[in-house]
Design an enzyme around this catalytic site. Structure first.
Site, PDB file in Angstrom:
ATOM      1  CG  ASP A  51      -0.269   0.012   2.464  1.00  0.00           C
ATOM      2  OD1 ASP A  51       0.834   0.449   2.644  1.00  0.00           O
ATOM      3  OD2 ASP A  51      -0.874  -0.213   3.338  1.00  0.00           O
ATOM      4  CG  ASP A  63      -5.774  -5.469   2.580  1.00  0.00           C
ATOM      5  OD1 ASP A  63      -6.470  -4.653   1.621  1.00  0.00           O
ATOM      6  OD2 ASP A  63      -5.508  -5.057   3.533  1.00  0.00           O
ATOM      7  CB  CYS A 102     -10.803 -26.931  10.158  1.00  0.00           C
ATOM      8  SG  CYS A 102      -9.098 -25.873   9.663  1.00  0.00           S
ATOM      9  CB  CYS A 152      -5.533 -25.905   9.934  1.00  0.00           C
ATOM     10  SG  CYS A 152      -6.014 -25.574  11.547  1.00  0.00           S
ATOM     11  CB  CYS A 181      -8.317 -28.280  13.378  1.00  0.00           C
ATOM     12  SG  CYS A 181      -9.094 -26.754  13.597  1.00  0.00           S
ATOM     13  CG  HIS A 184      -8.377 -22.426  13.079  1.00  0.00           C
ATOM     14  ND1 HIS A 184      -8.905 -23.456  12.269  1.00  0.00           N
ATOM     15  CD2 HIS A 184      -9.334 -21.449  13.076  1.00  0.00           C
ATOM     16  CE1 HIS A 184     -10.232 -23.415  11.965  1.00  0.00           C
ATOM     17  NE2 HIS A 184     -10.441 -22.042  12.560  1.00  0.00           N
TER      18      HIS A 184
HETATM   19 ZN   LIG Z   1      -8.066 -25.428  11.801  1.00  0.00          ZN
END
Ligand SMILES: [Zn+2]
Length: 381
Positions: free
Chosen positions: A101, A273, A311, A313, A316, A342
């Protein structure tokens, strides 16, 4: 075509649309450092780091582009440090695209004091109170030293609410600065113009017309999420989106609430963003497929289930809600790492699923389902 009228045209960036459903579209931004699938979410790396994440972790979760902040980096560590390091990519060990930016919004939002002049803004640093000056010339020089793939024009972010006359003058200043930035654009850097005009449709239209006369590689919309009611924000998003050139990337700056993102994607926006996923993660607020979770709550004290059973990830797959709560309450560094991992993974997955839904012509169904989900999660808070 208009974009060829003003000097060089950047060869850095090529945008192609892959599928469209109503206003929503998927596309591919091709840049020399890598491709970006749109609609894209850009994690925010304010201080040359997406807080708590390594570049490898960002790549693993599918981040294709990140955002860097001209204002912060020019104050700390200072542009000479980054120039000596060979640019921002090398300095922070991220070799994929970076959008910077211009500092216009930060000067507006972070500086305790700012004085606007025709050639730029005098402002007081939020770090040590020292006085600085930034205008289009400085913003382009800094962004060139950073070596970002996409630079933004230096703009005057109009506060909300603003009188028509004030908003008009502010937008004319932004247009003059945009023209100057375009003159200073380097061949190896794409440059996006920024639409201002507050909540006045007439001024937004005027702003777009002025930017199209100059011609940019992409078009961003600023001056939203600055205190206006949600209805006004959504009305402006719906109004401005379709007025931007179809064949150029459209970037809605600083807006990442997923409800707003759905409205914006429906209106044809391609890039986003926001600090929401990262900042909320550090504050213990986690986004899940079941709704928003405040991990510090007593009900999670002995909860052995994963944070989000849907999830995939790292967090998780390996940790329980009870563990995440314990990490948060004891202020362990790992809490910020696991929570950020996460939340960003959740955002990147949301955007990937959204792109796939548009590709299948099922965006409206996706939007309806997500809106219902996001609607209920607010109630749980
Ligand atoms: Zn997760």
């Amino acid at each position: 075509m208009l974009s060829r009228e003003c000097g060089i045209i950047s060869v850095m960036l090529n945008f192609e649309i892959h599928s469209e459903e109503g206003g929503a579209r998927t596309g591919l931004l091709r840049m020399s450092r890598g491709n970006v699938h749109t609609p894209a979410f850009m994690p925010v790396g304010t201080n040359a780091t997406v807080k708590a994440m390594t570049p490898e972790e960002l790549m693993d979760m599918g981040a294709e582009i990140i955002l860097g902040n001209t204002y912060h980096l020019s104050l700390r560590p200072g542009i000479e440090v980054i120039r000596a390091a060979g640019g921002l990519h090398r300095f922070m060990n991220w070799d994929r695209p970076i959008l910077t930016d211009s500092g216009g919004f930060q000067v507006y939002s972070l500086s305790a004091l700012r004085r606007i002049e025709p050639h730029g803004v005098h402002f007081k640093s939020h770090v040590d109170g020292s006085m600085h000056f930034i205008g289009p010339d400085e913003a382009m020089e800094i962004q060139s030293a950073l070596g970002s793939d996409i630079a933004m024009v230096f703009d005057d972010c109009t506060p909300y609410p603003a009188e028509f006359e004030y908003a008009l003058n502010s937008l004319q200043l932004t247009l003059a600065w945009a023209r100057r930035c375009r003159e200073l654009q380097k061949e190896d850097q794409a440059l996006f113009g920024i639409v201002q005009g507050s909540a006045y449709k007439e001024l937004r239209t005027m702003s777009i017309g002025g930017l199209l006369d100059i011609g940019f590689d992409g078009y961003a919309v600023g001056g939203l999420s600055v205190g206006e009611p949600k209805e006004v924000m959504h009305e402006m998003i719906r109004f401005v989106g379709p007025l931007l050139p179809r064949d150029k990337p459209r970037y809605l700056m600083g807006i990442g609430d997923l409800m707003d993102v759905l409205v914006a994607v429906d209106s044809g926006f391609d890039m986003f963003d926001c600090v929401m996923p990262t900042r909320n993660a550090r504050n213990g607020t986690l986004f899940t497929s079941l709704g928003r979770v405040s991990i510090k709550r007593t009900e999670y004290k002995a909860d052995a289930r994963p944070l989000d059973p849907e999830c995939g990830c790292y967090t998780c797959r390996h940790y329980s809600r009870a563990y995440l709560r314990h990490m948060f309450l004891t202020k362990e560094i790992l809490s910020m790492r696991l929570n950020t991992f996460h939340n960003l993974f959740f955002y990147m997955t949301f955007f990937r699923n959204m792109r796939e839904a548009i590709g299948r012509g099922e965006f409206q169904a996706f939007k309806k389902k997500r809106e219902a989900m996001i609607g209920t999660e607010e109630l749980q808070e």
